[in-house]
Design a protein around this motif. Structure first.
Motif, PDB file in Angstrom:
ATOM      1  N   GLY A   1       0.811  -1.214   0.000  1.00  0.00           N
ATOM      2  CA  GLY A   1       0.000   0.000   0.000  1.00  0.00           C
ATOM      3  C   GLY A   1       0.839   1.257   0.000  1.00  0.00           C
ATOM      4  O   GLY A   1       0.543   2.210  -0.730  1.00  0.00           O
ATOM      5  N   GLN A   2       1.875   1.274   0.801  1.00  0.00           N
ATOM      6  CA  GLN A   2       2.765   2.439   0.841  1.00  0.00           C
ATOM      7  C   GLN A   2       3.382   2.694  -0.527  1.00  0.00           C
ATOM      8  O   GLN A   2       3.452   3.839  -0.976  1.00  0.00           O
ATOM      9  CB  GLN A   2       3.873   2.235   1.872  1.00  0.00           C
ATOM     10  CG  GLN A   2       3.403   2.275   3.291  1.00  0.00           C
ATOM     11  CD  GLN A   2       4.518   1.921   4.267  1.00  0.00           C
ATOM     12  OE1 GLN A   2       5.576   1.426   3.890  1.00  0.00           O
ATOM     13  NE2 GLN A   2       4.253   2.172   5.542  1.00  0.00           N
ATOM     14  N   ARG A   3       3.828   1.638  -1.173  1.00  0.00           N
ATOM     15  CA  ARG A   3       4.461   1.802  -2.476  1.00  0.00           C
ATOM     16  C   ARG A   3       3.469   2.295  -3.523  1.00  0.00           C
ATOM     17  O   ARG A   3       3.779   3.178  -4.313  1.00  0.00           O
ATOM     18  CB  ARG A   3       5.087   0.488  -2.925  1.00  0.00           C
ATOM     19  CG  ARG A   3       5.799   0.633  -4.249  1.00  0.00           C
ATOM     20  CD  ARG A   3       6.573  -0.583  -4.610  1.00  0.00           C
ATOM     21  NE  ARG A   3       7.236  -0.375  -5.878  1.00  0.00           N
ATOM     22  CZ  ARG A   3       8.120  -1.188  -6.375  1.00  0.00           C
ATOM     23  NH1 ARG A   3       8.459  -2.265  -5.706  1.00  0.00           N
ATOM     24  NH2 ARG A   3       8.673  -0.946  -7.541  1.00  0.00           N
TER      25      ARG A   3
ATOM     26  N   HIS B   1      -0.757   6.086  -6.997  1.00  0.00           N
ATOM     27  CA  HIS B   1      -2.011   5.355  -7.167  1.00  0.00           C
ATOM     28  C   HIS B   1      -2.991   5.693  -6.043  1.00  0.00           C
ATOM     29  O   HIS B   1      -2.584   6.013  -4.931  1.00  0.00           O
ATOM     30  CB  HIS B   1      -1.758   3.849  -7.164  1.00  0.00           C
ATOM     31  CG  HIS B   1      -0.866   3.397  -8.260  1.00  0.00           C
ATOM     32  ND1 HIS B   1      -1.297   3.217  -9.547  1.00  0.00           N
ATOM     33  CD2 HIS B   1       0.461   3.108  -8.264  1.00  0.00           C
ATOM     34  CE1 HIS B   1      -0.292   2.824 -10.302  1.00  0.00           C
ATOM     35  NE2 HIS B   1       0.800   2.760  -9.550  1.00  0.00           N
ATOM     36  N   THR B   2      -4.260   5.605  -6.335  1.00  0.00           N
ATOM     37  CA  THR B   2      -5.303   5.728  -5.322  1.00  0.00           C
ATOM     38  C   THR B   2      -5.587   4.329  -4.806  1.00  0.00           C
ATOM     39  O   THR B   2      -5.837   3.415  -5.592  1.00  0.00           O
ATOM     40  CB  THR B   2      -6.584   6.330  -5.916  1.00  0.00           C
ATOM     41  OG1 THR B   2      -6.279   7.632  -6.422  1.00  0.00           O
ATOM     42  CG2 THR B   2      -7.689   6.421  -4.885  1.00  0.00           C
ATOM     43  N   VAL B   3      -5.551   4.159  -3.495  1.00  0.00           N
ATOM     44  CA  VAL B   3      -5.760   2.842  -2.898  1.00  0.00           C
ATOM     45  C   VAL B   3      -7.100   2.831  -2.184  1.00  0.00           C
ATOM     46  O   VAL B   3      -7.432   3.742  -1.428  1.00  0.00           O
ATOM     47  CB  VAL B   3      -4.620   2.494  -1.908  1.00  0.00           C
ATOM     48  CG1 VAL B   3      -4.885   1.163  -1.223  1.00  0.00           C
ATOM     49  CG2 VAL B   3      -3.286   2.482  -2.627  1.00  0.00           C
TER      50      VAL B   3
ATOM     51  N   ALA C   1      -9.317  -0.893  10.616  1.00  0.00           N
ATOM     52  CA  ALA C   1      -8.351  -0.922   9.511  1.00  0.00           C
ATOM     53  C   ALA C   1      -7.622   0.403   9.378  1.00  0.00           C
ATOM     54  O   ALA C   1      -6.405   0.429   9.178  1.00  0.00           O
ATOM     55  CB  ALA C   1      -9.058  -1.272   8.204  1.00  0.00           C
ATOM     56  N   VAL C   2      -8.324   1.506   9.512  1.00  0.00           N
ATOM     57  CA  VAL C   2      -7.680   2.815   9.359  1.00  0.00           C
ATOM     58  C   VAL C   2      -6.618   3.026  10.430  1.00  0.00           C
ATOM     59  O   VAL C   2      -5.598   3.670  10.179  1.00  0.00           O
ATOM     60  CB  VAL C   2      -8.713   3.971   9.335  1.00  0.00           C
ATOM     61  CG1 VAL C   2      -9.260   4.283  10.720  1.00  0.00           C
ATOM     62  CG2 VAL C   2      -8.132   5.215   8.715  1.00  0.00           C
ATOM     63  N   GLU C   3      -6.805   2.442  11.596  1.00  0.00           N
ATOM     64  CA  GLU C   3      -5.810   2.543  12.671  1.00  0.00           C
ATOM     65  C   GLU C   3      -4.561   1.718  12.357  1.00  0.00           C
ATOM     66  O   GLU C   3      -3.482   2.032  12.845  1.00  0.00           O
ATOM     67  CB  GLU C   3      -6.419   2.066  13.992  1.00  0.00           C
ATOM     68  CG  GLU C   3      -7.535   2.955  14.494  1.00  0.00           C
ATOM     69  CD  GLU C   3      -8.289   2.346  15.664  1.00  0.00           C
ATOM     70  OE1 GLU C   3      -7.925   1.230  16.115  1.00  0.00           O
ATOM     71  OE2 GLU C   3      -9.255   2.972  16.125  1.00  0.00           O
ATOM     72  N   ARG C   4      -4.705   0.687  11.549  1.00  0.00           N
ATOM     73  CA  ARG C   4      -3.592  -0.215  11.256  1.00  0.00           C
ATOM     74  C   ARG C   4      -2.848   0.126   9.965  1.00  0.00           C
ATOM     75  O   ARG C   4      -1.709  -0.278   9.792  1.00  0.00           O
ATOM     76  CB  ARG C   4      -4.112  -1.646  11.145  1.00  0.00           C
ATOM     77  CG  ARG C   4      -4.617  -2.165  12.454  1.00  0.00           C
ATOM     78  CD  ARG C   4      -5.150  -3.548  12.280  1.00  0.00           C
ATOM     79  NE  ARG C   4      -5.091  -4.255  13.552  1.00  0.00           N
ATOM     80  CZ  ARG C   4      -5.310  -5.532  13.692  1.00  0.00           C
ATOM     81  NH1 ARG C   4      -5.579  -6.277  12.647  1.00  0.00           N
ATOM     82  NH2 ARG C   4      -5.235  -6.082  14.873  1.00  0.00           N
TER      83      ARG C   4
ATOM     84  N   SER D   1      -0.707   1.985   7.227  1.00  0.00           N
ATOM     85  CA  SER D   1       0.401   2.942   7.281  1.00  0.00           C
ATOM     86  C   SER D   1       0.447   3.801   6.022  1.00  0.00           C
ATOM     87  O   SER D   1       1.477   4.364   5.688  1.00  0.00           O
ATOM     88  CB  SER D   1       1.725   2.179   7.447  1.00  0.00           C
ATOM     89  OG  SER D   1       1.901   1.296   6.356  1.00  0.00           O
ATOM     90  N   PHE D   2      -0.678   3.900   5.339  1.00  0.00           N
ATOM     91  CA  PHE D   2      -0.782   4.688   4.116  1.00  0.00           C
ATOM     92  C   PHE D   2      -2.220   5.193   3.988  1.00  0.00           C
ATOM     93  O   PHE D   2      -3.134   4.596   4.543  1.00  0.00           O
ATOM     94  CB  PHE D   2      -0.396   3.847   2.885  1.00  0.00           C
ATOM     95  CG  PHE D   2      -1.183   2.562   2.769  1.00  0.00           C
ATOM     96  CD1 PHE D   2      -2.383   2.524   2.086  1.00  0.00           C
ATOM     97  CD2 PHE D   2      -0.710   1.398   3.352  1.00  0.00           C
ATOM     98  CE1 PHE D   2      -3.103   1.344   1.983  1.00  0.00           C
ATOM     99  CE2 PHE D   2      -1.417   0.218   3.249  1.00  0.00           C
ATOM    100  CZ  PHE D   2      -2.619   0.191   2.561  1.00  0.00           C
ATOM    101  N   PRO D   3      -2.419   6.279   3.267  1.00  0.00           N
ATOM    102  CA  PRO D   3      -3.779   6.789   3.090  1.00  0.00           C
ATOM    103  C   PRO D   3      -4.564   5.915   2.117  1.00  0.00           C
ATOM    104  O   PRO D   3      -4.030   5.482   1.088  1.00  0.00           O
ATOM    105  CB  PRO D   3      -3.561   8.192   2.519  1.00  0.00           C
ATOM    106  CG  PRO D   3      -2.212   8.150   1.897  1.00  0.00           C
ATOM    107  CD  PRO D   3      -1.412   7.145   2.657  1.00  0.00           C
ATOM    108  N   ALA D   4      -5.817   5.646   2.458  1.00  0.00           N
ATOM    109  CA  ALA D   4      -6.667   4.823   1.600  1.00  0.00           C
ATOM    110  C   ALA D   4      -8.124   5.144   1.884  1.00  0.00           C
ATOM    111  O   ALA D   4      -8.476   5.524   3.000  1.00  0.00           O
ATOM    112  CB  ALA D   4      -6.401   3.349   1.858  1.00  0.00           C
ATOM    113  N   ALA D   5      -8.953   4.966   0.876  1.00  0.00           N
ATOM    114  CA  ALA D   5     -10.394   5.039   1.070  1.00  0.00           C
ATOM    115  C   ALA D   5     -10.831   3.675   1.584  1.00  0.00           C
ATOM    116  O   ALA D   5     -10.431   2.648   1.036  1.00  0.00           O
ATOM    117  CB  ALA D   5     -11.090   5.368  -0.243  1.00  0.00           C
TER     118      ALA D   5
END
Length: 84
Positions: free
Chosen positions: A2-4, A10-12, A22-25, A27-31
């Motif tokens: 995800g970080q890469r 890219h939008t993840v 999941a948002v707490e775990r 290490s990258f921004p994602a919807a």
């Protein structure tokens, strides 16, 4: 991974049983979108206009010893969620 993907522009989007956890775990921004991984409709907005989908859902492979029945459960959990 995800970080890469984010670093490369890219939008993840992430489907999770519990998006708040999941948002707490991550290490990258994602919807984040809620989905149980066992069937039911995948939220359309989560997969709309995607170029690729990486499937990491399924029964925990480290949860128990790999007996014949356990292997079947591991396989079935991935097939069912992929079909959904």
């Amino acid at each position: 991974l995800g970080q890469r993907l984010v670093r490369e522009g890219h939008t993840v989007r992430v489907l999770a049983r519990n998006p708040q956890r999941a948002v707490e775990r991550l290490s990258f921004p994602a919807a984040l979108y809620e989905w149980d991984g066992e069937g039911g409709e995948v939220p359309r907005e989560a997969v709309r206009d995607t170029d690729a989908l990486i499937h990491l859902a399924g029964e925990n492979i480290a949860g128990e010893r790999w007996t014949g029945a356990r292997k079947r459960k591991l396989i079935d959990s991935r097939i069912q969620s992929t079909q959904a």
